[in-house]
Design a protein around this motif. Structure first.
Motif, PDB file in Angstrom:
ATOM      1  N   ARG A  94     -43.181  37.488 -22.911  1.00 32.02           N
ATOM      2  CA  ARG A  94     -43.529  38.864 -23.092  1.00 32.02           C
ATOM      3  C   ARG A  94     -44.662  39.371 -21.662  1.00 32.02           C
ATOM      4  NH1 ARG A  94     -45.657  40.068 -28.616  1.00 32.02           N
ATOM      5  NH2 ARG A  94     -45.498  41.932 -27.810  1.00 32.02           N
ATOM      6  N   GLY A  95     -45.369  38.537 -21.512  1.00 29.76           N
ATOM      7  CA  GLY A  95     -46.907  38.552 -20.854  1.00 29.76           C
ATOM      8  C   GLY A  95     -48.200  37.994 -21.492  1.00 29.76           C
ATOM      9  N   PHE A  96     -49.232  38.200 -21.647  1.00 31.36           N
ATOM     10  CA  PHE A  96     -50.539  37.971 -21.744  1.00 31.36           C
ATOM     11  C   PHE A  96     -50.686  38.740 -22.931  1.00 31.36           C
ATOM     12  CE2 PHE A  96     -49.306  36.470 -17.434  1.00 31.36           C
ATOM     13  CZ  PHE A  96     -49.253  35.201 -17.312  1.00 31.36           C
ATOM     14  N   ARG A  97     -51.668  38.464 -23.790  1.00 30.93           N
ATOM     15  CA  ARG A  97     -52.384  39.024 -25.065  1.00 30.93           C
ATOM     16  C   ARG A  97     -54.037  38.418 -24.248  1.00 30.93           C
ATOM     17  NH1 ARG A  97     -50.002  36.512 -29.099  1.00 30.93           N
ATOM     18  NH2 ARG A  97     -48.782  38.782 -29.922  1.00 30.93           N
ATOM     19  N   VAL A  98     -54.846  39.822 -24.719  1.00 35.38           N
ATOM     20  CA  VAL A  98     -56.569  39.298 -24.824  1.00 35.38           C
ATOM     21  C   VAL A  98     -56.461  39.302 -26.297  1.00 35.38           C
ATOM     22  CG1 VAL A  98     -58.127  40.768 -24.024  1.00 35.38           C
ATOM     23  CG2 VAL A  98     -56.304  41.744 -23.122  1.00 35.38           C
ATOM     24  N   ALA A  99     -57.798  38.273 -25.561  1.00 34.38           N
ATOM     25  CA  ALA A  99     -57.931  37.093 -26.649  1.00 34.38           C
ATOM     26  C   ALA A  99     -59.061  38.239 -27.626  1.00 34.38           C
ATOM     27  CB  ALA A  99     -59.078  36.129 -26.416  1.00 34.38           C
ATOM     28  N   GLU A 100     -58.690  38.223 -29.365  1.00 31.54           N
ATOM     29  CA  GLU A 100     -59.496  38.321 -30.006  1.00 31.54           C
ATOM     30  C   GLU A 100     -60.768  37.940 -30.177  1.00 31.54           C
ATOM     31  OE1 GLU A 100     -56.939  41.133 -32.908  1.00 31.54           O
ATOM     32  OE2 GLU A 100     -55.477  39.278 -32.354  1.00 31.54           O
ATOM     33  N   ARG A 101     -61.597  38.159 -29.761  1.00 31.29           N
ATOM     34  CA  ARG A 101     -63.537  37.265 -30.305  1.00 31.29           C
ATOM     35  C   ARG A 101     -64.087  38.319 -31.392  1.00 31.29           C
ATOM     36  NH1 ARG A 101     -66.424  38.226 -26.267  1.00 31.29           N
ATOM     37  NH2 ARG A 101     -67.476  36.441 -26.682  1.00 31.29           N
ATOM     38  N   GLY A 102     -64.589  37.285 -31.957  1.00 34.60           N
ATOM     39  CA  GLY A 102     -65.925  38.221 -32.924  1.00 34.60           C
ATOM     40  C   GLY A 102     -67.226  37.369 -33.005  1.00 34.60           C
ATOM     41  N   ALA A 103     -68.091  37.926 -33.701  1.00 38.65           N
ATOM     42  CA  ALA A 103     -69.458  37.701 -33.313  1.00 38.65           C
ATOM     43  C   ALA A 103     -69.661  36.369 -33.806  1.00 38.65           C
ATOM     44  CB  ALA A 103     -69.902  39.189 -34.468  1.00 38.65           C
ATOM     45  N   ALA A 104     -69.277  36.080 -34.515  1.00 42.89           N
ATOM     46  CA  ALA A 104     -69.451  34.550 -34.797  1.00 42.89           C
ATOM     47  C   ALA A 104     -69.475  33.864 -33.461  1.00 42.89           C
ATOM     48  CB  ALA A 104     -69.088  33.993 -35.663  1.00 42.89           C
ATOM     49  N   GLU A 105     -68.373  34.099 -32.173  1.00 41.57           N
ATOM     50  CA  GLU A 105     -67.836  32.868 -31.055  1.00 41.57           C
ATOM     51  C   GLU A 105     -69.249  33.823 -30.155  1.00 41.57           C
ATOM     52  OE1 GLU A 105     -64.943  32.998 -27.851  1.00 41.57           O
ATOM     53  OE2 GLU A 105     -64.464  33.422 -29.552  1.00 41.57           O
ATOM     54  N   LEU A 106     -69.785  35.401 -29.966  1.00 41.30           N
ATOM     55  CA  LEU A 106     -71.045  35.523 -29.733  1.00 41.30           C
ATOM     56  C   LEU A 106     -72.049  34.875 -29.442  1.00 41.30           C
ATOM     57  CD1 LEU A 106     -70.989  37.672 -27.035  1.00 41.30           C
ATOM     58  CD2 LEU A 106     -72.100  38.932 -28.475  1.00 41.30           C
ATOM     59  N   ALA A 107     -72.742  34.669 -31.155  1.00 40.26           N
ATOM     60  CA  ALA A 107     -73.079  33.667 -31.267  1.00 40.26           C
ATOM     61  C   ALA A 107     -73.508  32.524 -30.475  1.00 40.26           C
ATOM     62  CB  ALA A 107     -73.341  34.532 -32.909  1.00 40.26           C
ATOM     63  N   GLU A 108     -71.955  32.045 -30.952  1.00 46.38           N
ATOM     64  CA  GLU A 108     -72.385  30.174 -30.344  1.00 46.38           C
ATOM     65  C   GLU A 108     -72.474  30.555 -29.069  1.00 46.38           C
ATOM     66  OE1 GLU A 108     -68.796  28.438 -33.535  1.00 46.38           O
ATOM     67  OE2 GLU A 108     -68.449  29.132 -31.317  1.00 46.38           O
ATOM     68  N   SER A 225     -89.493  33.793 -25.853  1.00 48.28           N
ATOM     69  CA  SER A 225     -88.933  35.237 -26.713  1.00 48.28           C
ATOM     70  C   SER A 225     -87.964  35.786 -25.805  1.00 48.28           C
ATOM     71  CB  SER A 225     -90.406  35.442 -26.956  1.00 48.28           C
ATOM     72  OG  SER A 225     -89.856  37.285 -27.295  1.00 48.28           O
ATOM     73  N   LEU A 226     -87.927  36.645 -24.752  1.00 47.02           N
ATOM     74  CA  LEU A 226     -87.597  36.978 -23.697  1.00 47.02           C
ATOM     75  C   LEU A 226     -86.530  36.971 -23.383  1.00 47.02           C
ATOM     76  CD1 LEU A 226     -89.837  38.762 -20.530  1.00 47.02           C
ATOM     77  CD2 LEU A 226     -88.490  40.357 -22.630  1.00 47.02           C
ATOM     78  N   VAL A 227     -85.872  35.533 -22.965  1.00 49.06           N
ATOM     79  CA  VAL A 227     -84.248  34.834 -22.985  1.00 49.06           C
ATOM     80  C   VAL A 227     -83.497  34.703 -24.202  1.00 49.06           C
ATOM     81  CG1 VAL A 227     -83.122  32.964 -22.024  1.00 49.06           C
ATOM     82  CG2 VAL A 227     -84.809  33.329 -20.147  1.00 49.06           C
ATOM     83  N   GLU A 228     -84.308  34.577 -24.945  1.00 49.51           N
ATOM     84  CA  GLU A 228     -83.337  34.210 -26.641  1.00 49.51           C
ATOM     85  C   GLU A 228     -82.739  35.805 -26.979  1.00 49.51           C
ATOM     86  OE1 GLU A 228     -86.052  31.776 -28.659  1.00 49.51           O
ATOM     87  OE2 GLU A 228     -85.373  30.120 -27.729  1.00 49.51           O
ATOM     88  N   GLU A 229     -84.026  36.847 -26.859  1.00 47.62           N
ATOM     89  CA  GLU A 229     -83.436  37.591 -26.756  1.00 47.62           C
ATOM     90  C   GLU A 229     -82.176  38.519 -26.436  1.00 47.62           C
ATOM     91  OE1 GLU A 229     -83.153  41.280 -29.623  1.00 47.62           O
ATOM     92  OE2 GLU A 229     -83.740  39.299 -29.704  1.00 47.62           O
ATOM     93  N   HIS A 230     -82.282  38.463 -25.265  1.00 46.90           N
ATOM     94  CA  HIS A 230     -81.474  39.140 -24.003  1.00 46.90           C
ATOM     95  C   HIS A 230     -80.021  38.258 -24.379  1.00 46.90           C
ATOM     96  CE1 HIS A 230     -80.199  40.839 -20.298  1.00 46.90           C
ATOM     97  NE2 HIS A 230     -79.997  39.679 -19.878  1.00 46.90           N
ATOM     98  N   PHE A 231     -80.210  37.003 -24.400  1.00 41.46           N
ATOM     99  CA  PHE A 231     -78.608  36.595 -24.850  1.00 41.46           C
ATOM    100  C   PHE A 231     -78.114  36.957 -26.383  1.00 41.46           C
ATOM    101  CE2 PHE A 231     -80.146  32.368 -22.346  1.00 41.46           C
ATOM    102  CZ  PHE A 231     -79.981  33.436 -21.165  1.00 41.46           C
ATOM    103  N   ARG A 232     -79.338  37.151 -27.253  1.00 39.95           N
ATOM    104  CA  ARG A 232     -78.456  37.396 -28.542  1.00 39.95           C
ATOM    105  C   ARG A 232     -78.285  38.590 -28.925  1.00 39.95           C
ATOM    106  NH1 ARG A 232     -83.038  34.530 -31.222  1.00 39.95           N
ATOM    107  NH2 ARG A 232     -84.323  36.303 -30.192  1.00 39.95           N
ATOM    108  N   GLY A 233     -78.295  39.948 -27.383  1.00 40.52           N
ATOM    109  CA  GLY A 233     -78.000  41.016 -27.229  1.00 40.52           C
ATOM    110  C   GLY A 233     -77.413  41.218 -25.932  1.00 40.52           C
ATOM    111  N   ALA A 234     -76.532  39.998 -25.663  1.00 39.53           N
ATOM    112  CA  ALA A 234     -75.976  40.083 -24.270  1.00 39.53           C
ATOM    113  C   ALA A 234     -73.945  40.969 -24.830  1.00 39.53           C
ATOM    114  CB  ALA A 234     -75.270  38.295 -23.853  1.00 39.53           C
TER     115      ALA A 234
END
Length: 234
Positions: A94-108, A225-234
């Motif tokens: 069929r092809g390729f399915r785009v991965a489904e990601r949640g907030a938990a993965e982003l936080a990790e 502080s800036l780097v950690e906050e920047h990553f959380r909002g990425a």
């Protein structure tokens, strides 16, 4: 309009059918670079970040090739690279399915990025002269320019370019490569996430300038502080 895709003999009828039946995004400009596979990979990465490739949907290489005005082969090769990176998964016949990601993965990802980059930036704040930070101002301004017009894909590219430039001052290219891969993964869309607002991009871009100010001033508390906050909002 893009030219018709050239289907190879091994392409099955299933391959030639685009599984996703939702609205089509705007037609990209035809590929003109010598490295077709590299250009297609860049285009697909931008489509991921920009939301043109929808999490959970399946896309065939021939259909994407037609969209970008190339044969299915470079698209399939680029998609295989994205599969190795975890952005998509192969769906047989069929092809390729785009991965489904949640907030938990982003936080990790944010946590891992902070563990890697915060100590490096704190060291750089103590050792890099002010004039070197001044040289990175244009990169910070470029992220602001992309944010101001709401160009999410361009902002993602310039955001990574800024962070690569900062980390490159460490002289550790292995670190730069690992951090850039984590950064790219953090930019992939989340399932059912709201559209990124221009105001969010502008606020994120402003943190780049603030980070340069803190690095120049050797203000380690603000840098952390800036780097950690920047990553959380990425």
């Amino acid at each position: 309009m893009p030219k018709q895709a050239r289907t190879s003999p091994e392409d099955s009828p299933e391959d030639r059918e685009h599984t996703y039946s939702g609205p089509e995004p705007s037609v990209p400009r035809p590929v003109r670079r010598h490295s077709v596979r590299g250009q297609i990979l860049d285009a697909l990465r931008s489509a991921l970040v920009g939301g043109d490739l929808v999490p959970g949907e399946v896309y065939s290489a021939p259909a994407l090739g037609e969209r970008y005005g190339v044969s299915a082969t470079p698209v399939r090769e680029a998609m295989q690279q994205l599969a190795r990176e975890g952005a998509v998964e192969v769906v047989l016949n069929r092809g390729f399915r785009v991965a489904e990601r949640g907030a938990a993965e982003l936080a990790e990802l944010a946590e891992v990025r902070a563990l890697i980059e915060v100590p490096v930036m704190l060291r750089l704040a103590r050792t890099v002269p002010a004039e070197r930070w001044a040289e990175l101002r244009p990169l910070a301004e470029a992220t602001g320019a992309a944010a101001a017009v709401g160009d999410h894909a361009a902002y993602a590219d310039r955001d990574r370019a800024f962070h690569r430039a900062v980390l490159s001052l460490s002289g550790n290219q292995q670190l730069v490569a690992v951090a850039d891969d984590l950064h790219r993964r953090s930019q992939w869309p989340l399932v059912s996430a709201p559209a990124v607002r221009r105001a969010d991009l502008v606020a994120d871009a402003a943190e780049h300038t603030a980070l340069l100010d803190a690095l120049t001033a050797e203000d380690l508390t603000v840098v952390r502080s800036l780097v950690e906050e920047h990553f959380r909002g990425a």
